[in-house]
Enzyme design. Sequence first.
Site, short mmCIF file in Angstrom:
data_model
loop_
_atom_site.label_atom_id
_atom_site.label_comp_id
_atom_site.label_asym_id
_atom_site.label_seq_id
_atom_site.Cartn_x
_atom_site.Cartn_y
_atom_site.Cartn_z
N CYS A 1 -38.21 -2.84 -10.22
CA CYS A 1 -37.01 -2.72 -11.09
C CYS A 1 -35.94 -3.72 -10.71
CB CYS A 1 -36.31 -1.32 -11.19
SG CYS A 1 -35.09 -1.04 -12.47
N CYS B 1 -40.08 22.73 -4.65
CA CYS B 1 -39.71 21.45 -4.83
C CYS B 1 -38.86 21.25 -3.55
CB CYS B 1 -39.41 21.07 -6.12
SG CYS B 1 -37.70 22.26 -6.46
N CYS C 1 -37.98 0.99 -17.93
CA CYS C 1 -37.89 1.58 -16.66
C CYS C 1 -39.32 1.62 -16.05
CB CYS C 1 -37.36 2.97 -16.68
SG CYS C 1 -37.45 3.97 -15.15
N TYR D 1 -41.51 33.14 -12.15
CA TYR D 1 -40.84 31.92 -12.57
C TYR D 1 -41.77 31.25 -13.51
CZ TYR D 1 -38.20 33.25 -8.50
OH TYR D 1 -37.75 34.07 -7.53
#
Length: 456
Positions: free
Chosen positions: A74, A413, A162, A315
């Site tokens: 990028c 995470c 992107c 969750y």
Amino acid sequence: MAQWQQGQTLQLDITDLSSEGDGIGRWDNRVVFVPNTVPGDRIKTRLVFAKSAYGRGQLIEVLAASSDRVRPQCIVADKCGGCQWQAVAYGAQLMAKQQQVRGALERIGHFADVPMSPILAAENPLSYRNKVTYPLGMSARGQVKAGYFRRGSHQIVNLNQCPVQDDRLDPLLAEIKRDIQARGWSVYDEKQRTGALRHLALRVGRRTGQLLLTLVSTTWNLTGLEEQSANWQARFPDLAGICVNLNPKPGNAIWGKETRVVTGEPYLEERFADLTFHIYPTTFFQVYTEQAERLLQVILDELQLQGTEIVVDAYCGIGTLTLPMAQRSQFCLGIEVQAAAVEMATINARLNNIQTVKFRAGQVDQLLPGVVSLLPRQKPDVVVLDPPRKGCSDRVLKALITLHPERIAYMSCNPATLARDLKQLCGEGGYRLQRVQPADFFPQTAHVECVAFLVA
């Protein structure tokens, strides 16, 4: 000790990568964090922040490049806050993530010999994101901008494509900005708190190719929206629907409470783990579909469900883990705080004709202590957890210890909160950490996903 102050110029060897994505160097027994650097670099940096034990630097020059330094895909990688590691060779990214998980478990969890499997590398570390949400703004020349914020700021780095998002989203990003400009729709100014359009959100079904476009706006009143939406659907045949989400409140929250469909469907359809899912604008769904499937398969292989187990999925979101487990167990209960997600999970169960599952809306820390009243028998055999970054509350951990299922699969995470929670479960709770499986869900960034397996 040597001079140490803001504005000072230093030469450093970068030796490591932080969990925030910065390169780490050391100078006179102090740690210096420098963005856009790679382990093995010899650099010149200017201190922009200096405390007694550490500082932050701004890269001035790479004096000698690391063998792990690569050319970013990028052109604005050094400015955009979307990625931190495009200049880092993919193998070095994986090593850093593996060490991030191991380091947290050793330092925070106090595990002396971590049973860790090699990280699941992504087959493609680019063009993987199935969802992007771009803030909108106006340039000094009065042109509509969309892109990620510069790191540590609310300045938008304008993008027309992107390299980490699915290639099928690139044409929409460039053309929708032009259409917003042509329509004369106002763009939100967060300082003045004026204007309508705040974000452009795009999703793609990796397996189906269906697209979903959502405008986040302070108002429903966008003149000519129905006509423009019909034009978008004609121009992009894969667009399943165009939606508007209303968010009139100032602040950093992207989404408001209400979403309306303008044309088409309010969701896209996706195939995941050989099941059909409806994914709405605000649905939580892992951004790297294929990697999420691979980690799911790791969980299923580890648990080896025989069709007799009672499983609780805390969750649970829209049921992406729950439904595949329900196919392989006697009964599976999904718990999720968002009522809308529970409604979607129930729809997804119906779509796939899975009847061995139920979903309940509510806080996990409120429902889990009394979960046995929702189960066909008095104890779950397996509990699967996938909490937000902050990890599990003490009440959730206490409930797990009291329920004492034979097996726990904890998906995370955030290695730091995972390590903190595993310490309590393996200490007070008496569980044994069987193994940890890291997975790269977010190539080109410092984020890492993993799942830990515990046995009673």
